[in-house]
Scaffold this active site. Structure first.
Site, PDB file in Angstrom:
ATOM      1  N   THR A 121       0.597  -1.518  -0.002  1.00 48.57           N
ATOM      2  CA  THR A 121      -0.068  -0.098  -0.144  1.00 48.57           C
ATOM      3  C   THR A 121       0.978   1.417   0.030  1.00 48.57           C
ATOM      4  OG1 THR A 121      -2.019   1.299   1.187  1.00 48.57           O
ATOM      5  CG2 THR A 121       0.331  -0.234   2.370  1.00 48.57           C
ATOM      6  N   ASP A 122       0.354   2.184  -1.053  1.00 47.10           N
ATOM      7  CA  ASP A 122       0.976   3.820  -0.430  1.00 47.10           C
ATOM      8  C   ASP A 122       1.103   4.457   0.599  1.00 47.10           C
ATOM      9  OD1 ASP A 122      -1.359   4.022  -0.124  1.00 47.10           O
ATOM     10  OD2 ASP A 122      -1.994   5.795  -1.833  1.00 47.10           O
ATOM     11  N   GLU A 123       0.381   3.862   1.873  1.00 46.27           N
ATOM     12  CA  GLU A 123       0.086   4.054   2.880  1.00 46.27           C
ATOM     13  C   GLU A 123       1.905   3.496   3.649  1.00 46.27           C
ATOM     14  OE1 GLU A 123      -3.050   3.144   5.615  1.00 46.27           O
ATOM     15  OE2 GLU A 123      -4.536   3.603   3.892  1.00 46.27           O
ATOM     16  N   TYR A 148      -1.086  -0.461  11.236  1.00 42.77           N
ATOM     17  CA  TYR A 148      -1.994  -1.380  10.180  1.00 42.77           C
ATOM     18  C   TYR A 148      -0.610  -1.092   8.546  1.00 42.77           C
ATOM     19  CZ  TYR A 148      -3.906  -1.815   5.075  1.00 42.77           C
ATOM     20  OH  TYR A 148      -3.341  -2.300   3.433  1.00 42.77           O
ATOM     21  N   LYS A 152       2.020  -3.414   6.966  1.00 39.26           N
ATOM     22  CA  LYS A 152       2.143  -3.512   6.013  1.00 39.26           C
ATOM     23  C   LYS A 152       4.272  -3.064   4.951  1.00 39.26           C
ATOM     24  CE  LYS A 152       0.021  -4.286   3.337  1.00 39.26           C
ATOM     25  NZ  LYS A 152      -0.216  -5.598   2.722  1.00 39.26           N
TER      26      LYS A 152
HETATM   27  P1  NAD Z   1      -9.990  -7.136   3.079  1.00 33.93           P
HETATM   28  O1  NAD Z   1      -9.740  -6.922   3.859  1.00 33.93           O
HETATM   29  O2  NAD Z   1     -11.071  -6.649   1.530  1.00 33.93           O
HETATM   30  O3  NAD Z   1      -9.875  -8.396   2.481  1.00 33.93           O
HETATM   31  C1  NAD Z   1      -8.474  -9.155   2.945  1.00 33.93           C
HETATM   32  C2  NAD Z   1      -8.491 -10.661   2.672  1.00 33.93           C
HETATM   33  O4  NAD Z   1      -7.809 -11.748   2.870  1.00 33.93           O
HETATM   34  C3  NAD Z   1      -9.863 -11.277   2.999  1.00 33.93           C
HETATM   35  O5  NAD Z   1     -10.341 -11.994   1.841  1.00 33.93           O
HETATM   36  C4  NAD Z   1      -9.686 -12.273   4.767  1.00 33.93           C
HETATM   37  O6  NAD Z   1     -10.789 -13.088   4.415  1.00 33.93           O
HETATM   38  C5  NAD Z   1      -8.320 -12.674   4.272  1.00 33.93           C
HETATM   39  N1  NAD Z   1      -7.330 -12.674   5.509  1.00 33.93           N
HETATM   40  C6  NAD Z   1      -7.338 -12.301   6.429  1.00 33.93           C
HETATM   41  N2  NAD Z   1      -5.888 -12.129   6.980  1.00 33.93           N
HETATM   42  C7  NAD Z   1      -5.878 -14.041   6.681  1.00 33.93           C
HETATM   43  C8  NAD Z   1      -5.653 -14.747   6.986  1.00 33.93           C
HETATM   44  N3  NAD Z   1      -4.752 -14.979   8.572  1.00 33.93           N
HETATM   45  N4  NAD Z   1      -5.325 -15.817   6.085  1.00 33.93           N
HETATM   46  C9  NAD Z   1      -6.013 -15.658   5.539  1.00 33.93           C
HETATM   47  N5  NAD Z   1      -6.488 -14.990   4.094  1.00 33.93           N
HETATM   48  C10 NAD Z   1      -6.870 -13.992   4.807  1.00 33.93           C
HETATM   49  O7  NAD Z   1      -8.467  -6.396   1.946  1.00 33.93           O
HETATM   50  P2  NAD Z   1      -8.452  -5.152   0.869  1.00 33.93           P
HETATM   51  O8  NAD Z   1      -8.830  -3.884   0.766  1.00 33.93           O
HETATM   52  O9  NAD Z   1      -8.760  -6.213  -0.786  1.00 33.93           O
HETATM   53  O10 NAD Z   1      -7.112  -5.650   0.541  1.00 33.93           O
HETATM   54  C11 NAD Z   1      -6.627  -6.981   0.462  1.00 33.93           C
HETATM   55  C12 NAD Z   1      -4.671  -6.497  -0.036  1.00 33.93           C
HETATM   56  O11 NAD Z   1      -4.497  -5.324  -1.268  1.00 33.93           O
HETATM   57  C13 NAD Z   1      -4.072  -6.387   1.418  1.00 33.93           C
HETATM   58  O12 NAD Z   1      -2.569  -6.739   1.735  1.00 33.93           O
HETATM   59  C14 NAD Z   1      -4.423  -4.672   1.902  1.00 33.93           C
HETATM   60  O13 NAD Z   1      -2.892  -4.138   1.822  1.00 33.93           O
HETATM   61  C15 NAD Z   1      -3.732  -4.548   0.231  1.00 33.93           C
HETATM   62  N6  NAD Z   1      -4.311  -2.842  -0.691  1.00 33.93           N
HETATM   63  C16 NAD Z   1      -5.242  -2.621  -0.250  1.00 33.93           C
HETATM   64  C17 NAD Z   1      -5.890  -1.808  -1.027  1.00 33.93           C
HETATM   65  C18 NAD Z   1      -7.245  -0.585  -0.303  1.00 33.93           C
HETATM   66  O14 NAD Z   1      -7.239   0.643  -1.161  1.00 33.93           O
HETATM   67  N7  NAD Z   1      -8.219  -1.780  -0.297  1.00 33.93           N
HETATM   68  C19 NAD Z   1      -5.016  -0.575  -1.156  1.00 33.93           C
HETATM   69  C20 NAD Z   1      -3.244  -1.020  -1.522  1.00 33.93           C
HETATM   70  C21 NAD Z   1      -2.761  -2.053  -1.082  1.00 33.93           C
HETATM   71  O1  TDX Z   2     -16.410   6.464   8.224  1.00 32.45           O
HETATM   72  C1  TDX Z   2     -15.086   7.012   7.792  1.00 32.45           C
HETATM   73  N1  TDX Z   2     -14.904   8.486   7.539  1.00 32.45           N
HETATM   74  C2  TDX Z   2     -13.778   8.890   6.645  1.00 32.45           C
HETATM   75  O2  TDX Z   2     -13.930  10.359   6.701  1.00 32.45           O
HETATM   76  C3  TDX Z   2     -13.756   6.315   7.140  1.00 32.45           C
HETATM   77  C4  TDX Z   2     -14.397   4.817   7.164  1.00 32.45           C
HETATM   78  C5  TDX Z   2     -12.971   6.544   6.819  1.00 32.45           C
HETATM   79  N2  TDX Z   2     -12.842   8.447   6.561  1.00 32.45           N
HETATM   80  C6  TDX Z   2     -11.461   8.685   6.128  1.00 32.45           C
HETATM   81  C7  TDX Z   2     -10.059   8.243   6.559  1.00 32.45           C
HETATM   82  C8  TDX Z   2      -9.843   7.940   4.986  1.00 32.45           C
HETATM   83  O3  TDX Z   2      -8.778   9.509   5.527  1.00 32.45           O
HETATM   84  O4  TDX Z   2     -11.868   8.876   4.390  1.00 32.45           O
HETATM   85  C9  TDX Z   2     -10.744   8.055   4.108  1.00 32.45           C
HETATM   86  C10 TDX Z   2     -10.550   6.250   3.568  1.00 32.45           C
HETATM   87  O5  TDX Z   2     -10.135   5.999   4.440  1.00 32.45           O
HETATM   88  P1  TDX Z   2     -10.376   4.281   4.503  1.00 32.45           P
HETATM   89  O6  TDX Z   2     -11.569   3.269   3.383  1.00 32.45           O
HETATM   90  O7  TDX Z   2     -10.757   4.043   5.514  1.00 32.45           O
HETATM   91  O8  TDX Z   2      -8.519   3.725   3.911  1.00 32.45           O
HETATM   92  P2  TDX Z   2      -7.346   3.824   4.089  1.00 32.45           P
HETATM   93  O9  TDX Z   2      -7.031   4.182   5.582  1.00 32.45           O
HETATM   94  O10 TDX Z   2      -7.098   5.553   3.484  1.00 32.45           O
HETATM   95  O11 TDX Z   2      -6.603   2.835   3.657  1.00 32.45           O
HETATM   96  C11 TDX Z   2      -7.257   1.841   2.233  1.00 32.45           C
HETATM   97  O12 TDX Z   2      -6.117   2.098   1.587  1.00 32.45           O
HETATM   98  C12 TDX Z   2      -5.145   1.881   1.806  1.00 32.45           C
HETATM   99  C13 TDX Z   2      -7.661   1.054   2.675  1.00 32.45           C
HETATM  100  O13 TDX Z   2      -8.229   0.560   3.879  1.00 32.45           O
HETATM  101  C14 TDX Z   2      -5.557   0.482   3.088  1.00 32.45           C
HETATM  102  O14 TDX Z   2      -6.441  -1.102   2.949  1.00 32.45           O
HETATM  103  C15 TDX Z   2      -4.961   0.164   2.101  1.00 32.45           C
HETATM  104  O15 TDX Z   2      -3.885  -0.243   2.017  1.00 32.45           O
END
Ligand code: NAD
Ligand code: TDX
Length: 332
Positions: A121-123, A148, A152
């Site tokens: 992630t960019d975070e 988190y 990562k």
């Molecule tokens: P999510 O929470 O929707 O999904 C995570 C999945 O991993 C779920 O299906 C969960 O059951 C599975 N999981 C959790 N713990 C596990 C374990 N111990 N063993 C096997 N499976 C397990 O998350 P997401 O948003 O789909 O993110 C997936 C990946 O992408 C993560 O590594 C996250 O850091 C990365 N990512 C997400 C975003 C975003 O915006 N959502 C952005 C950049 C990177």
């Molecule tokens: O109710 C809300 N109100 C609000 O203002 C929630 C849930 C979030 N927020 C803000 C927090 C952040 O500035 O919105 C922005 C986005 O929040 P999230 O959806 O929780 O995402 P973020 O914390 O940015 O992280 C997401 O992007 C990077 C994903 O959850 C991560 O898994 C990924 O790595």
């Protein structure tokens, strides 16, 4: 790469990648997923069982991971605890899954010589000021803020060390915030869409000035496939689609989509340590590997995501009440 193991493939972003594999390759796919609260079997249901097999198990369990890695040509690692707010409430499971899970996988790919792509992630780069002209690149320093993002970052550094010390064939991608179908209602965009469907105001943290760099989940999938097949071993690739928007802008657009006043939102308690702004420069991925996002119009992508949530209430409704109760207990 005919046999691909996708960890976390029942989650939001991982299932998007599995759909991409089925649509654009002839690979057979095994999903390894623990099916935590964040997983969805429904996200995989439309896919042919002849192409996609689900194994329920923990990525941190070496006895499960070893034989699976041995039976595949490549592993794409999405499995993680993914929600920043949850990591502030209970960080332990984040360390276990994100750090120990990645370590477990690395030991298996080291033993079997299997290609690995690690999804990050960019975070990991921390945050930027609102006016900073710079954007994150592959050479930005690691500076994570939350439990988190620290886990990562730790997992990324393990991958780099296993490449250098043991010759593991791995790549890493650091992607910005994804949006699209199948995202859990705890996350910002689905939470606000479903709030407005329920006649509630969007709940925006702090003053709502925080900026995220949105990318459609399908574009993240094509980027990961590009890196898996064409990326250079040991390299990191930043993945972004030039989608910077403030949280207020996104909340207002959701309100307007439903014909509600753009001012009808609640500013609620801020997230501890809340990163101010993410912005990514994905020039390396675009110029070296020729990748480009297809969803370049964020407003259009958000509108179709809103329509998807309107049409899939049966999917998200069972989770909504508990998510809102948990936020309400924190004043959010
Ligand atoms: P999510 O929470 O929707 O999904 C995570 C999945 O991993 C779920 O299906 C969960 O059951 C599975 N999981 C959790 N713990 C596990 C374990 N111990 N063993 C096997 N499976 C397990 O998350 P997401 O948003 O789909 O993110 C997936 C990946 O992408 C993560 O590594 C996250 O850091 C990365 N990512 C997400 C975003 C975003 O915006 N959502 C952005 C950049 C990177
Ligand atoms: O109710 C809300 N109100 C609000 O203002 C929630 C849930 C979030 N927020 C803000 C927090 C952040 O500035 O919105 C922005 C986005 O929040 P999230 O959806 O929780 O995402 P973020 O914390 O940015 O992280 C997401 O992007 C990077 C994903 O959850 C991560 O898994 C990924 O790595």
């Amino acid at each position: 790469m005919r046999r691909i193991l996708v960890t976390g493939g029942a989650g939001f972003v991982g299932s998007g990648f599995v759909h991409h594999l089925v649509a654009h390759t002839d690979a057979s796919v095994t999903v390894l997923d623990k099916l935590t609260y964040a997983a969805s079997r429904d996200a995989l249901r439309a896919l042919p069982p002849s192409r996609v097999q689900l194994v329920v198990g923990d990525v941190a369990d070496a006895d499960v991971v070893g034989p699976l890695v041995a039976a595949h040509d490549a592993v794409v690692h999405y499995a993680a605890e993914s929600h920043n707010d949850n990591s502030l409430d209970d960080p332990a499971v984040f360390v276990q899954t994100n750090v120990v899970g990645t370590f477990t996988l690395l030991e298996a790919v080291r033993r079997h010589g299997t290609r690995l792509h690690h999804v990050s992630t960019d975070e990991v780069y921390g945050d930027l000021d609102l006016e900073d002209p710079q954007r994150f690149t592959e050479s930005s320093a690691y500076d994570p803020s939350s439990p988190y993002s620290a886990t990562k970052a730790g997992s990324d550094l393990l991958v780099r060390a296993w490449v250098r010390s043991f010759g593991v064939r791995a790549t890493v991608s650091t992607c910005s915030n994804n949006y699209g179908p199948w995202q859990h209602v705890e996350k910002f965009i689905p939470r606000q869409i479903t709030n407005v469907i329920d006649g509630q105001p969007p709940k925006v943290y702090g003053a709502g000035r925080n900026v995220r760099d949105w990318i459609h989940v399908d574009d993240h999938a094509s980027a990961v496939w590009t890196i898996l097949t064409r990326g250079r071993i040991g390299e990191t690739y930043v993945v972004g689609a030039d989608g910077e928007r403030s949280n207020l802008e996104v909340a207002r657009q959701i309100l307007e989509h439903f014909g509600r006043s753009p001012g009808d939102l609640d500013l609620v308690a801020d997230r501890a340590g809340h990163d101010l702004r993410y912005a990514l420069d994905s020039a390396k991925l675009r110029t070296e590997l020729g990748w480009a996002p297809q969803h370049r119009d964020f407003e259009a992508g958000l509108a179709s995501t809103i329509e998807w949530y309107v049409a899939h209430e049966d999917w998200w409704r069972p989770h909504k009440q508990a998510v809102e109760a948990s936020y309400a207990a924190k004043g959010q």
